[in-house]
Motif scaffolding. Structure first.
Motif, PDB file in Angstrom:
ATOM      1  N   GLY A 224     -19.302  30.701  -8.022  1.00  0.00           N
ATOM      2  CA  GLY A 224     -17.840  30.762  -8.094  1.00  0.00           C
ATOM      3  C   GLY A 224     -17.378  30.886  -9.539  1.00  0.00           C
ATOM      4  N   ALA A 225     -16.058  30.939  -9.718  1.00  0.00           N
ATOM      5  CA  ALA A 225     -15.477  31.177 -11.047  1.00  0.00           C
ATOM      6  C   ALA A 225     -15.885  30.083 -12.034  1.00  0.00           C
ATOM      7  N   LEU A 226     -15.792  28.849 -11.594  1.00  0.00           N
ATOM      8  CA  LEU A 226     -16.205  27.726 -12.438  1.00  0.00           C
ATOM      9  C   LEU A 226     -16.386  26.527 -11.514  1.00  0.00           C
ATOM     10  N   THR A 227     -17.631  26.155 -11.282  1.00  0.00           N
ATOM     11  CA  THR A 227     -17.905  24.980 -10.467  1.00  0.00           C
ATOM     12  C   THR A 227     -18.696  24.008 -11.318  1.00  0.00           C
TER      13      THR A 227
ATOM     14  N   ALA B 129     -21.309  11.682  -7.804  1.00  0.00           N
ATOM     15  CA  ALA B 129     -20.970  12.984  -8.383  1.00  0.00           C
ATOM     16  C   ALA B 129     -20.741  14.016  -7.290  1.00  0.00           C
ATOM     17  N   VAL B 130     -19.646  14.763  -7.419  1.00  0.00           N
ATOM     18  CA  VAL B 130     -19.257  15.804  -6.461  1.00  0.00           C
ATOM     19  C   VAL B 130     -19.189  17.126  -7.218  1.00  0.00           C
ATOM     20  N   LEU B 131     -18.904  18.196  -6.490  1.00  0.00           N
ATOM     21  CA  LEU B 131     -18.688  19.490  -7.135  1.00  0.00           C
ATOM     22  C   LEU B 131     -17.195  19.790  -7.160  1.00  0.00           C
ATOM     23  N   GLU B 132     -16.734  20.258  -8.295  1.00  0.00           N
ATOM     24  CA  GLU B 132     -15.332  20.647  -8.470  1.00  0.00           C
ATOM     25  C   GLU B 132     -15.300  22.165  -8.636  1.00  0.00           C
ATOM     26  N   THR B 133     -14.657  22.870  -7.698  1.00  0.00           N
ATOM     27  CA  THR B 133     -14.594  24.329  -7.789  1.00  0.00           C
ATOM     28  C   THR B 133     -13.274  24.733  -8.455  1.00  0.00           C
ATOM     29  N   THR B 134     -13.168  26.002  -8.828  1.00  0.00           N
ATOM     30  CA  THR B 134     -11.955  26.504  -9.456  1.00  0.00           C
ATOM     31  C   THR B 134     -11.526  27.790  -8.769  1.00  0.00           C
ATOM     32  N   LEU B 135     -10.480  27.729  -8.017  1.00  0.00           N
ATOM     33  CA  LEU B 135      -9.803  28.857  -7.351  1.00  0.00           C
ATOM     34  C   LEU B 135     -10.607  29.553  -6.252  1.00  0.00           C
ATOM     35  N   ASN B 136     -11.888  29.890  -6.495  1.00  0.00           N
ATOM     36  CA  ASN B 136     -12.549  30.718  -5.480  1.00  0.00           C
ATOM     37  C   ASN B 136     -13.791  30.082  -4.847  1.00  0.00           C
ATOM     38  N   GLY B 137     -13.887  28.761  -4.898  1.00  0.00           N
ATOM     39  CA  GLY B 137     -14.931  28.076  -4.138  1.00  0.00           C
ATOM     40  C   GLY B 137     -16.337  28.326  -4.651  1.00  0.00           C
ATOM     41  N   CYS B 138     -17.319  28.107  -3.765  1.00  0.00           N
ATOM     42  CA  CYS B 138     -18.728  28.291  -4.116  1.00  0.00           C
ATOM     43  C   CYS B 138     -19.530  28.291  -2.812  1.00  0.00           C
ATOM     44  N   ALA B 139     -20.809  28.619  -2.902  1.00  0.00           N
ATOM     45  CA  ALA B 139     -21.677  28.565  -1.723  1.00  0.00           C
ATOM     46  C   ALA B 139     -23.022  27.963  -2.108  1.00  0.00           C
ATOM     47  N   LEU B 140     -23.541  27.128  -1.209  1.00  0.00           N
ATOM     48  CA  LEU B 140     -24.785  26.399  -1.472  1.00  0.00           C
ATOM     49  C   LEU B 140     -25.708  26.492  -0.267  1.00  0.00           C
ATOM     50  N   ARG B 141     -26.988  26.247  -0.547  1.00  0.00           N
ATOM     51  CA  ARG B 141     -27.939  26.151   0.548  1.00  0.00           C
ATOM     52  C   ARG B 141     -28.744  24.861   0.348  1.00  0.00           C
ATOM     53  N   PRO B 142     -28.395  23.799   1.064  1.00  0.00           N
ATOM     54  CA  PRO B 142     -29.153  22.557   0.909  1.00  0.00           C
ATOM     55  C   PRO B 142     -30.574  22.713   1.460  1.00  0.00           C
ATOM     56  N   ARG B 143     -31.520  22.070   0.794  1.00  0.00           N
ATOM     57  CA  ARG B 143     -32.922  22.154   1.238  1.00  0.00           C
ATOM     58  C   ARG B 143     -33.261  21.057   2.238  1.00  0.00           C
ATOM     59  N   CYS B 144     -32.292  20.186   2.507  1.00  0.00           N
ATOM     60  CA  CYS B 144     -32.486  19.122   3.481  1.00  0.00           C
ATOM     61  C   CYS B 144     -31.194  19.041   4.285  1.00  0.00           C
TER      62      CYS B 144
ATOM     63  N   CYS C 239      -9.027  25.004   1.814  1.00  0.00           N
ATOM     64  CA  CYS C 239      -9.769  26.271   1.817  1.00  0.00           C
ATOM     65  C   CYS C 239     -10.559  26.353   3.116  1.00  0.00           C
ATOM     66  N   ALA C 240     -11.054  27.557   3.415  1.00  0.00           N
ATOM     67  CA  ALA C 240     -11.935  27.709   4.567  1.00  0.00           C
ATOM     68  C   ALA C 240     -13.305  27.133   4.209  1.00  0.00           C
ATOM     69  N   VAL C 241     -13.947  26.480   5.193  1.00  0.00           N
ATOM     70  CA  VAL C 241     -15.311  25.964   4.993  1.00  0.00           C
ATOM     71  C   VAL C 241     -16.146  26.511   6.132  1.00  0.00           C
ATOM     72  N   THR C 242     -17.305  27.086   5.808  1.00  0.00           N
ATOM     73  CA  THR C 242     -18.167  27.607   6.871  1.00  0.00           C
ATOM     74  C   THR C 242     -19.596  27.129   6.666  1.00  0.00           C
ATOM     75  N   VAL C 243     -20.325  27.027   7.799  1.00  0.00           N
ATOM     76  CA  VAL C 243     -21.764  26.737   7.760  1.00  0.00           C
ATOM     77  C   VAL C 243     -22.438  27.885   8.520  1.00  0.00           C
ATOM     78  N   ASP C 244     -23.285  28.635   7.817  1.00  0.00           N
ATOM     79  CA  ASP C 244     -23.904  29.846   8.374  1.00  0.00           C
ATOM     80  C   ASP C 244     -22.852  30.758   9.015  1.00  0.00           C
ATOM     81  N   GLY C 245     -21.712  30.854   8.356  1.00  0.00           N
ATOM     82  CA  GLY C 245     -20.676  31.780   8.793  1.00  0.00           C
ATOM     83  C   GLY C 245     -19.724  31.227   9.840  1.00  0.00           C
TER      84      GLY C 245
ATOM     85  N   LEU D  76     -23.806  26.817   3.229  1.00  0.00           N
ATOM     86  CA  LEU D  76     -22.527  26.109   3.225  1.00  0.00           C
ATOM     87  C   LEU D  76     -21.591  26.833   2.263  1.00  0.00           C
ATOM     88  N   GLU D  77     -20.499  27.347   2.794  1.00  0.00           N
ATOM     89  CA  GLU D  77     -19.572  28.092   1.942  1.00  0.00           C
ATOM     90  C   GLU D  77     -18.222  27.406   1.846  1.00  0.00           C
TER      91      GLU D  77
END
Lengths: 202, 292
Positions: free
Chosen positions: B12-15, B55-70, B81-87, B104-105
């Motif tokens: 994302g723009a700044l996470t 500690a959490v993640l702070e996004t800026t304007l356009n979110g972010c996407a992650l793939r947890p390994r667990c 914002c919209a939140v999706t898991v595998d779409g 996770l988006e």
């Protein structure tokens, strides 16, 4: 200043240093509850007081405090090794009207004191250089000043803890690590620290 | 053994990683840092069962996407914002179970600026001076997220909150900043103080975690000359030579040499953190403003 802060203004840097020391003593003794005590050129900021009422009470009491002057031999002097090889050495020598090697002699003869920190973690503003004209900041700051650069600006000497842009006139370099967040304490220079610069053979 | 970590698919723009910050080191030149929207960060932590300072993640304007390994519990708050898991769409503001390896988006902010993503166990990067927060002024803490980076997670909490939904703050039409007089209000003309407290400003696109920059009628000084460096506080309204007020946020410098005309109360800084560029800002006088 806001809900939980007081900015205490005093006559000069010496008075600010004495007030800072007194505030630290009172906090250590448990007489003062405050999160941040931030000295600066001629102020001391108290931030994170317990509330607005406490800030008001303290503001009313402060002027009547007896503040002992700083004792000269309270702490050890920290020695910082310096190679006087900075790119602005000749400009500083010209401003002071002395031959270039004299800059190192004058600078290393002085005893400094960290008046306050700011600009970057571990960047101290050191006072103590007397008898020479104050050095102005460079008209155009450098985009990259290497870590360990020893510079002059106004009444202050400072050492860049890490590479950064900067406008101070650079007279030397030290190998000392000014800031290491994995070290305790992280900052080599904290307000009140006495400092002497020791010339290294080139 | 599960790998308690996540990979960054889209930074994302700044996470950045944020927590309660590192107060108490201002005298060393260390900014307080920490989440700009504190209530939102605390809420998402509570939703996933973390301690409030995790500690959490702070996004800026356009979110972010992650793939947890667990498998991990996640919750998104702050800017809606919209939140999706595998779409597949999942709820904002509610704990969501994300399977190991799922995408996770966190979508772009519908309004506001900063969304907060808490993951069970918290982001477990190495703390610096007691905090995992990214400080953009001094460079302390972990760097902003980059695509492909892998960050560790802490030990999963035992449970998470059971809620169906949490209320969303509405989009602010105007940013109201209740402002008490600053230590250098007398460096400005009476007309300038009146201007500050009566005329609208707008949030500048140059705003960041260091300060909310504003654009509007410039404030004229009553005194020329330079102010020796002095300590700065959160919410300080500093006025640089261009005359446009800057409201100091979490990554603000600990000392500064421009005069502080006023101080915005902490209760209004959450809204300031969520005000998009162009938002109308009104500095509303609180306390006693002599001359204004």
């Amino acid at each position: 200043m806001g809900e939980r802060a007081l900015l205490v203004e005093v006559a000069d840097g010496t008075a600010a240093a004495a007030l800072h020391a007194e505030l630290l003593r009172r906090r250590a003794a448990g007489d003062l509850q405050v999160r941040e005590i931030v000295p600066a050129a001629r102020t001391v900021l108290l931030d994170g007081l317990t509330g607005h009422d406490e800030a008001r009470r303290l503001a009313a009491r402060l002027p009547s405090w007896e503040i002992p002057p700083l004792s000269a031999r309270a702490e050890d002097v920290l020695e910082l090794p310096v190679r006087y090889d900075g790119p602005d050495l000749a400009d500083v020598a010209a401003l002071w009207g002395v031959p270039v090697p004299e800059v190192a002699r004058i600078h290393s003869a002085a005893e400094f004191r960290v008046a306050f920190c700011g600009f970057a973690p571990g960047f101290g503003y050191l006072t103590g250089l007397g008898g020479v004209p104050e050095v102005p900041r460079r008209a155009t700051p450098r985009t990259a000043v290497p870590a360990g650069s020893v510079g002059l600006a106004g009444p202050y000497t400072g050492v860049y803890p890490r590479a950064s842009p900067g406008g101070w006139q650079l007279i030397g370099t030290t190998e000392a690590v000014l800031w290491d967040h994995a070290r305790v304490p992280a900052a080599l220079l904290t307000p009140g620290t006495r400092v002497r610069f020791v010339p290294e053979a080139r | 053994m599960t790998d308690r970590a996540f990979a960054v698919v889209r930074a994302g723009a700044l996470t950045t990683v944020q927590d309660g910050g590192r107060p108490g080191h201002a005298h060393l030149g260390v900014p307080r840092s920490g989440a700009l929207d504190r209530p939102a960060a605390a809420l998402v932590n509570r939703l996933v069962g973390n301690a409030s300072g995790a500690a959490v993640l702070e996004t800026t304007l356009n979110g972010c996407a992650l793939r947890p390994r667990c498998a991990v519990t996640a919750a998104v708050g702050g800017a809606p914002c919209a939140v999706t898991v595998d779409g597949r769409a999942v709820a904002w503001g509610t704990p969501v179970r994300v399977p190991a390896g799922a995408l996770l988006e966190v979508g772009p902010a519908v309004y506001g600026v900063r969304s907060y993503l808490a993951l069970g166990g918290g982001v477990a990067v190495e703390p610096v001076l007691g905090s995992r927060a990214t400080d953009l002024l001094s460079g302390l803490g972990p760097p902003p997220l980059t695509d492909g980076a892998v960050l560790p997670l802490g030990v999963a909490p035992l449970g998470h909150a059971r809620v169906d939904t949490v209320p969303q703050p509405g989009p602010p039409s105007e940013l109201i900043l209740r402002t008490t007089p600053g230590p250098r209000a007398d460096w400005f003309t009476t007309a300038a103080l009146r201007t500050l407290l009566t005329r609208p400003y707008r949030v500048s696109s140059a705003s960041n975690r260091i300060g909310l920059r504003t654009e509007g009628p410039p404030l004229e000084r009553a005194t020329t000359g330079e102010l020796p460096s002095e300590g700065m506080v959160l919410g300080a309204v500093q006025v640089p030579p261009d005359g446009n007020p800057v409201v100091f946020l979490a990554d603000h410098p600990t000392t500064g040499g421009y005069p502080v005309v006023g101080v915005v109360g902490e209760q209004d800084l959450t809204a300031a953190a969520q005000a998009v560029p162009g938002t109308v800002v009104r500095f509303v006088g609180a306390g006693v403003w002599s001359g204004a």
